[in-house]
Scaffold this active site. Structure first.
Site, PDB file in Angstrom:
ATOM      1  N   ASP A   1      -2.961  15.851  21.109  1.00  0.00           N
ATOM      2  CA  ASP A   1      -1.754  15.653  20.287  1.00  0.00           C
ATOM      3  C   ASP A   1      -1.965  16.144  18.858  1.00  0.00           C
ATOM      4  O   ASP A   1      -1.034  16.633  18.228  1.00  0.00           O
ATOM      5  CB  ASP A   1      -1.386  14.164  20.235  1.00  0.00           C
ATOM      6  CG  ASP A   1      -0.683  13.706  21.503  1.00  0.00           C
ATOM      7  OD1 ASP A   1      -0.497  14.563  22.402  1.00  0.00           O
ATOM      8  OD2 ASP A   1      -0.336  12.520  21.601  1.00  0.00           O
TER       9      ASP A   1
ATOM     10  N   ASP B   1       0.839  -1.208   0.000  1.00  0.00           N
ATOM     11  CA  ASP B   1       0.000   0.000   0.000  1.00  0.00           C
ATOM     12  C   ASP B   1       0.876   1.261   0.000  1.00  0.00           C
ATOM     13  O   ASP B   1       0.543   2.259  -0.630  1.00  0.00           O
ATOM     14  CB  ASP B   1      -0.909   0.015   1.235  1.00  0.00           C
ATOM     15  CG  ASP B   1      -1.991  -1.056   1.161  1.00  0.00           C
ATOM     16  OD1 ASP B   1      -2.473  -1.331   0.043  1.00  0.00           O
ATOM     17  OD2 ASP B   1      -2.345  -1.618   2.219  1.00  0.00           O
ATOM     18  N   GLY B   2       2.009   1.197   0.724  1.00  0.00           N
ATOM     19  CA  GLY B   2       2.924   2.349   0.788  1.00  0.00           C
ATOM     20  C   GLY B   2       3.447   2.705  -0.595  1.00  0.00           C
ATOM     21  O   GLY B   2       3.556   3.871  -0.955  1.00  0.00           O
TER      22      GLY B   2
ATOM     23  N   ASN C   1      -4.676   8.777   1.433  1.00  0.00           N
ATOM     24  CA  ASN C   1      -5.105   8.153   2.698  1.00  0.00           C
ATOM     25  C   ASN C   1      -5.616   9.190   3.689  1.00  0.00           C
ATOM     26  O   ASN C   1      -6.746   9.160   4.104  1.00  0.00           O
ATOM     27  CB  ASN C   1      -3.925   7.445   3.374  1.00  0.00           C
ATOM     28  CG  ASN C   1      -3.879   5.963   3.072  1.00  0.00           C
ATOM     29  OD1 ASN C   1      -4.786   5.426   2.454  1.00  0.00           O
ATOM     30  ND2 ASN C   1      -2.823   5.314   3.514  1.00  0.00           N
TER      31      ASN C   1
ATOM     32  N   ASN D   1      -6.571   6.304  10.350  1.00  0.00           N
ATOM     33  CA  ASN D   1      -7.878   6.634  10.931  1.00  0.00           C
ATOM     34  C   ASN D   1      -8.424   5.495  11.792  1.00  0.00           C
ATOM     35  O   ASN D   1      -8.989   5.717  12.855  1.00  0.00           O
ATOM     36  CB  ASN D   1      -8.855   6.969   9.795  1.00  0.00           C
ATOM     37  CG  ASN D   1     -10.280   7.075  10.277  1.00  0.00           C
ATOM     38  OD1 ASN D   1     -10.651   8.046  10.930  1.00  0.00           O
ATOM     39  ND2 ASN D   1     -11.091   6.067   9.974  1.00  0.00           N
ATOM     40  N   LYS D   2      -8.237   4.254  11.322  1.00  0.00           N
ATOM     41  CA  LYS D   2      -8.767   3.105  12.075  1.00  0.00           C
ATOM     42  C   LYS D   2      -8.041   2.963  13.406  1.00  0.00           C
ATOM     43  O   LYS D   2      -8.661   2.685  14.427  1.00  0.00           O
ATOM     44  CB  LYS D   2      -8.654   1.816  11.256  1.00  0.00           C
ATOM     45  CG  LYS D   2      -9.280   0.633  11.958  1.00  0.00           C
ATOM     46  CD  LYS D   2      -9.261  -0.608  11.117  1.00  0.00           C
ATOM     47  CE  LYS D   2      -9.996  -1.747  11.814  1.00  0.00           C
ATOM     48  NZ  LYS D   2      -9.376  -2.156  13.070  1.00  0.00           N
ATOM     49  N   SER D   3      -6.714   3.184  13.379  1.00  0.00           N
ATOM     50  CA  SER D   3      -5.950   3.096  14.632  1.00  0.00           C
ATOM     51  C   SER D   3      -6.389   4.164  15.625  1.00  0.00           C
ATOM     52  O   SER D   3      -6.195   4.020  16.825  1.00  0.00           O
ATOM     53  CB  SER D   3      -4.456   3.272  14.354  1.00  0.00           C
ATOM     54  OG  SER D   3      -4.018   2.351  13.403  1.00  0.00           O
TER      55      SER D   3
HETATM   56  P1  NAD Z   1       3.772   1.603   5.459  1.00  0.00           P
HETATM   57  O1  NAD Z   1       3.864   1.258   4.025  1.00  0.00           O
HETATM   58  O2  NAD Z   1       4.599   0.902   6.466  1.00  0.00           O
HETATM   59  O3  NAD Z   1       2.231   1.514   5.874  1.00  0.00           O
HETATM   60  C1  NAD Z   1       1.893   1.299   7.166  1.00  0.00           C
HETATM   61  C2  NAD Z   1       0.784   0.264   7.178  1.00  0.00           C
HETATM   62  O4  NAD Z   1      -0.421   0.880   6.785  1.00  0.00           O
HETATM   63  C3  NAD Z   1       0.994  -0.931   6.238  1.00  0.00           C
HETATM   64  O5  NAD Z   1       0.627  -2.109   6.918  1.00  0.00           O
HETATM   65  C4  NAD Z   1       0.050  -0.634   5.087  1.00  0.00           C
HETATM   66  O6  NAD Z   1      -0.416  -1.814   4.428  1.00  0.00           O
HETATM   67  C5  NAD Z   1      -1.072   0.054   5.830  1.00  0.00           C
HETATM   68  N1  NAD Z   1      -1.917   0.867   4.985  1.00  0.00           N
HETATM   69  C6  NAD Z   1      -1.528   1.889   4.167  1.00  0.00           C
HETATM   70  N2  NAD Z   1      -2.621   2.385   3.555  1.00  0.00           N
HETATM   71  C7  NAD Z   1      -3.682   1.674   3.995  1.00  0.00           C
HETATM   72  C8  NAD Z   1      -5.071   1.739   3.750  1.00  0.00           C
HETATM   73  N3  NAD Z   1      -5.593   2.641   2.957  1.00  0.00           N
HETATM   74  N4  NAD Z   1      -5.875   0.872   4.425  1.00  0.00           N
HETATM   75  C9  NAD Z   1      -5.377  -0.047   5.274  1.00  0.00           C
HETATM   76  N5  NAD Z   1      -4.064  -0.148   5.548  1.00  0.00           N
HETATM   77  C10 NAD Z   1      -3.245   0.706   4.918  1.00  0.00           C
HETATM   78  O7  NAD Z   1       4.070   3.119   5.727  1.00  0.00           O
HETATM   79  P2  NAD Z   1       3.989   4.307   4.769  1.00  0.00           P
HETATM   80  O8  NAD Z   1       4.391   3.986   3.411  1.00  0.00           O
HETATM   81  O9  NAD Z   1       4.658   5.416   5.472  1.00  0.00           O
HETATM   82  O10 NAD Z   1       2.414   4.489   4.735  1.00  0.00           O
HETATM   83  C11 NAD Z   1       1.852   5.610   5.232  1.00  0.00           C
HETATM   84  C12 NAD Z   1       0.519   5.255   5.795  1.00  0.00           C
HETATM   85  O11 NAD Z   1       0.714   4.493   6.970  1.00  0.00           O
HETATM   86  C13 NAD Z   1      -0.193   6.499   6.217  1.00  0.00           C
HETATM   87  O12 NAD Z   1      -0.952   7.045   5.167  1.00  0.00           O
HETATM   88  C14 NAD Z   1      -1.003   6.034   7.384  1.00  0.00           C
HETATM   89  O13 NAD Z   1      -2.341   5.759   7.018  1.00  0.00           O
HETATM   90  C15 NAD Z   1      -0.362   4.749   7.833  1.00  0.00           C
HETATM   91  N6  NAD Z   1       0.077   4.946   9.206  1.00  0.00           N
HETATM   92  C16 NAD Z   1      -0.616   4.298  10.165  1.00  0.00           C
HETATM   93  C17 NAD Z   1      -0.296   4.528  11.486  1.00  0.00           C
HETATM   94  C18 NAD Z   1      -1.077   3.815  12.525  1.00  0.00           C
HETATM   95  O14 NAD Z   1      -1.966   3.049  12.167  1.00  0.00           O
HETATM   96  N7  NAD Z   1      -0.798   4.066  13.798  1.00  0.00           N
HETATM   97  C19 NAD Z   1       0.705   5.395  11.856  1.00  0.00           C
HETATM   98  C20 NAD Z   1       1.384   6.062  10.856  1.00  0.00           C
HETATM   99  C21 NAD Z   1       1.053   5.814   9.512  1.00  0.00           C
END
Ligand code: NAD
Length: 281
Positions: A163, A59-60, A135, A177-179
């Protein structure tokens, strides 16, 4: 490029760009696809103005591919190949390359399109930075509590303390968003979701405490009330501003489009596959 196909009719070759992350398996899949497309008259490999962008990774990587080609949103369609488990933006696994090529060959231009976010950052000196998010975009203050006025279409909703805040697209609702405890939105719903990041709630300070879903006609504005360093994320990019005035979010007039191949998996299947897994009967 126009080619004559086996039925004798002229068929325009599909202009294809391949982008991949640096992982060994992704590079291997990319090389295989390059080799197939080079020899196949139905396809024309190009980085410029492609009809279809194939993103190889997870997805990244699809987020990065989106930002590489966000100026081409009117004409480009994306397709994701995952070199790990199936992702939210990826329809094919790395062992399904032949199926992907066959599906692209019989493609009739069908697409699945989803809303994206328009992010407008205004600095104290009036400078404006316009960005797009697939996203989400978040705003945080790291060194101290973020205090910001939140307006939805010019109605002051609350003075937020905590925060930070995140605004996500429907397809981004399953990510950060889910987290944050936000709801999952069906990806075609034209709305954005505002979610709190560790809000301060006690006898003195009050926030809504739940996320809100805002329709396309409305705008979300977040205006910090204090000077400080603010961190703004847009998908996988992060920026820091000392002189931030406000950030405004809207649903963009453009959408991201994916190739609607037979492998474009149902949203609810992806949700249960990603978050629930196999259930014991
Ligand atoms: P990454 O590629 O490591 O992605 C982090 C995780 O988020 C991976 O497991 C990926 O499959 C999942 N992910 C990404 N888009 C998704 C979606 N639309 N639905 C479900 N899962 C999804 O890291 P990156 O390349 O820096 O990706 C950035 C994304 O990571 C951000 O847009 C953000 O949504 C997500 N993120 C999540 C958290 C969290 O859940 N606490 C924290 C920071 C970033």
């Amino acid at each position: 490029m126009t080619q004559t196909n086996t039925t004798g009719k002229n068929k325009k070759a599909m202009r294809v760009a391949i982008v991949s992350n640096g992982k060994k398996q992704s590079r291997r899949v990319a090389s295989k696809l390059f080799a197939i497309f080079k020899e196949d008259k139905d396809f024309y490999l190009t980085k410029k103005d492609p009809d279809v962008v194939i993103s190889i990774g997870g997805d990244g990587m699809l987020l990065s591919a989106f930002h590489m080609y966000e100026r081409n949103l009117d004409t480009v369609r994306f397709v994701g190949v995952h070199t790990g488990h199936l992702g939210f933006y990826t329809d094919y696994r790395d062992f399904e390359i032949d199926k992907l090529v066959d599906n692209l060959r019989s493609d009739k231009g069908d697409k699945a399109s989803y809303p994206i976010l328009k992010v407008k950052i205004t600095l104290d000196d009036g400078k404006v930075i316009n960005l797009r998010a697939l996203n989400e975009s978040s705003i945080k203050r790291i060194e101290k509590t973020m205090v910001a006025d939140v307006r939805v279409s010019d109605v002051i909703l609350e003075r937020f303390r905590g925060d930070g805040l995140s605004v996500s697209t429907p397809t981004g609702s399953t990510a950060y968003n889910k987290s944050l405890g936000g709801a999952l939105l069906y990806p075609t719903i034209e709305a954005m979701q505002l979610a709190e990041i560790s809000s301060l709630n006690n006898r003195v300070y009050r926030t809504l405490g739940s996320s809100i879903v805002v329709p396309k006609k409305d705008k979300i504005e977040i205006k910090p009330t204090r000077q400080g360093i603010y961190t703004i994320s847009v998908d996988n990019k992060t920026m820091h501003y000392k002189n931030l005035s406000k950030v405004e979010y809207r649903i963009d007039s453009k959408k991201i489009s994916f190739v609607a191949t037979p492998s474009h998996t149902s949203f609810w299947e992806r949700v249960t596959d990603a978050f629930i897994g196999d259930l014991d009967s």
